[in-house]
Enzyme design. Structure first.
Site, PDB file in Angstrom:
ATOM      1  CE  LYS A  11      -1.445   1.496   3.899  1.00  0.00           C
ATOM      2  NZ  LYS A  11      -0.743   2.822   3.880  1.00  0.00           N
ATOM      3  CG  ASP A 139      -2.823   1.782   7.241  1.00  0.00           C
ATOM      4  OD1 ASP A 139      -3.574   2.776   7.249  1.00  0.00           O
ATOM      5  OD2 ASP A 139      -1.587   1.860   7.290  1.00  0.00           O
TER       6      ASP A 139
END
Length: 291
Positions: A11, A139
């Site tokens: 990410k 996240d």
């Protein structure tokens, strides 16, 4: 049922604006344009009665104790929310560096939830899946469906998929693990304090590469400066990327120490990755695309 497999991509925070520190819970309020790389960990699930995890790969060592791994933590949260959840044995092949600002553990956890959702015929927007993602880490929700989108708040506000054009890029990690807490401590915001800075630019869906660069270039990562005080080698990695031909933008991802650079084309990214590997043979360097 046969073996299930999925990827857990890195990410990348193309932007990361810290708006301030929330008075209610003390969390930092963020706005971030998140994209995902082609480079990834791989997670397999062999359905069975017992929950188990085996970790291998070049970055398996720093991944920490198995019992504390986010893959198992996510699975346990989902099992607590779904009666009779079918489980099994996970096999995680670690390619991504750990404590690196690219959400490797969070992406692994989201991958585990995807596989368990597939095994149990649950949609990814099932309330129990969303709740398990949020309980596992800030996240994890944005990694459930790993495509470019805006993330706000402390990670709980996820925008729609943006379908951005793939960006040729190089990821570099200088081999120094960086924990998030010291970076936020170096940022030095008190509870209730807001951080001065321009607002995050709006991001429309379907932008081509030039338009994406036009959006993110004037934006920033507000954690980059404090992270440089924690791990100055981040600055060396950024300078090395900026010196490569075809580099259009270089920035840190997350709280570091991974940095990324966006290049004019795939050939330039490949050439830059080769040059960085020669200059710093001990660093983790991956040419990729971000989308």
């Amino acid at each position: 049922m046969s073996l299930l497999t999925t990827r857990a991509p890195a990410k990348i925070n193309l932007t990361l604006h810290v708006l301030g520190r929330r008075p209610g819970d003390g969390y930092h309020a963020l706005e971030s344009l998140v994209a995902f790389a082609e480079v990834a960990d791989t997670l397999e699930l062999l359905p069975g009665r017992d929950l188990a995890l085996e970790v291998s790969g070049p970055t398996a060592g720093p991944a920490g104790p198995l019992d504390d791994n986010l893959v198992l933590r996510a699975a346990r949260h989902l099992a607590a929310g779904v009666d009779g959840l079918r489980l099994g044995a996970f096999r995680l092949h670690k390619q991504l560096p750990v404590a690196a600002g690219i959400g490797g553990g969070s992406s692994d956890a989201a991958a585990a939830l995807r596989l368990l959702a597939e095994l149990n015929a649950l949609a990814l927007d099932h309330p129990a899946v969303i709740a398990a993602a949020r309980a596992t880490g800030a996240d994890v929700p944005v990694c459930l469906d790993p495509r470019a989108r805006m993330m706000r708040g402390a990670g709980e506000e996820i925008g729609p998929v943006l379908e951005l054009a793939p960006l040729p890029a190089v990821l570099v990690n200088p081999g120094v693990p960086v924990s998030t807490a010291p970076v936020f401590k170096a940022l030095g915001l008190a509870v209730g304090q807001r951080l001065d800075g321009a607002e995050h630019p709006g991001v429309a869906a379907g932008l081509d590469a030039d338009a994406v660069l036009g959006v993110i270039a004037p934006a920033r990562n507000d954690l980059e400066a404090p992270a440089l005080t924690v791990a100055p080698v981040i600055g060396e990695a950024l300078a090395l990327l900026r010196a490569q031909g075809g580099c259009r933008l270089a920035r840190m991802s997350g709280s570091g120490a991974t940095v990324f650079a966006i290049f004019s084309d795939t050939a330039a990214a490949q050439a830059a990755a080769g040059a960085v590997r020669v200059a710093q043979p001990g660093w983790w360097v991956e040419p990729t695309r971000l989308a």
